[in-house]
Design a protein around this motif. Sequence first.
Motif, PDB file in Angstrom:
ATOM      1  N   LEU A 240       0.740  -1.338  -0.016  1.00  0.00           N
ATOM      2  CA  LEU A 240       0.054  -0.159  -0.005  1.00  0.00           C
ATOM      3  C   LEU A 240       0.922   1.073  -0.035  1.00  0.00           C
ATOM      4  O   LEU A 240       0.571   2.237  -0.749  1.00  0.00           O
ATOM      5  N   GLY A 241       1.882   1.127   0.845  1.00  0.00           N
ATOM      6  CA  GLY A 241       2.709   2.379   0.832  1.00  0.00           C
ATOM      7  C   GLY A 241       3.401   2.726  -0.706  1.00  0.00           C
ATOM      8  O   GLY A 241       3.630   3.615  -1.000  1.00  0.00           O
ATOM      9  N   ALA A 242       3.806   1.581  -1.377  1.00  0.00           N
ATOM     10  CA  ALA A 242       4.409   1.700  -2.734  1.00  0.00           C
ATOM     11  C   ALA A 242       3.289   2.329  -3.743  1.00  0.00           C
ATOM     12  O   ALA A 242       3.862   3.156  -4.544  1.00  0.00           O
ATOM     13  N   ILE A 243       2.092   2.165  -3.603  1.00  0.00           N
ATOM     14  CA  ILE A 243       0.885   2.790  -4.128  1.00  0.00           C
ATOM     15  C   ILE A 243       1.040   4.425  -3.851  1.00  0.00           C
ATOM     16  O   ILE A 243       1.250   5.061  -4.846  1.00  0.00           O
ATOM     17  N   ALA A 244       0.901   4.585  -2.560  1.00  0.00           N
ATOM     18  CA  ALA A 244       1.206   6.181  -2.194  1.00  0.00           C
ATOM     19  C   ALA A 244       2.342   6.727  -2.931  1.00  0.00           C
ATOM     20  O   ALA A 244       2.213   7.905  -3.226  1.00  0.00           O
TER      21      ALA A 244
END
Length: 271
Positions: free
Chosen positions: A97-101
Amino acid sequence: MFLPNSYDYSNLPNRKTPDLDLRSFSQFDTRLAHCQKCLAIQPNLQRNQQKQIFCPTCGIQYIVNSPEPAKVIQTYFRDKNLYFNDNNLDIEHLKQLGAIAQRLNTDPDYPLMAGLLKAMSLAKKFIHFTSLGISHQFLGALKLTSQQIPVKGIVSLTSSQTYLLPELSNYTHESPKLEIKPMCETIFNWDIIPHQKLIVIDGLIAFKGSANLTVTAWRKAERNLEEIEVITNMDEVIYLHNRYFSTVWADFSSDGKAIMIDYDNLEDMAA
């Protein structure tokens, strides 16, 4: 050093942002639960002046006649599937999820809608949202996601959007884990119809701003005609969820001011 979401990353080399706000890992490494009435995310319930356990978001009291009320309530929450992390820290999920952000914040060619749909596809615990209107494309994506996890939303409809009511209300058997509460605008209630736009995934990432959950709005955001902000600080995600989703969701709940927990009917007091 970890930087807040509001920091101006444009002056940093390559406009790097944190994959996820790691300061919030310690928060996720505690047991988090939803309030039964309003679905607020709570690390723990509180006691009022009468020593009664209550939800600080909606105020509902959890009443149990037992010398160990905290243990009884913990068992009750587990029986009702209200715990959603139960001390399990999934680092890989956080990183995904952090990579998407990070990509949304640094790659101008990465479509906002693609980032949202990818995050939705990765959801493991729940999705909660509020929107003024909704496109069939997003509704279909939410129905697909809800085959695996609970998805709950509040959709406000203007008088010109009431054609969506049958699709939102009449086919619940197709996706039992999808629960949408429509609110329709009339000349009498427009001032109380929710107007906030928020999507929260697993209590870890939130999308907020001016864009409704419609294809038109999210594509306008690509041209800076709508605002969408990606939030990964868990304290802020929980704050946004509880203030802008849970307070409205509570109005739809059939629970009153108190929930009476029957000590004798709990499934697993050894939990």
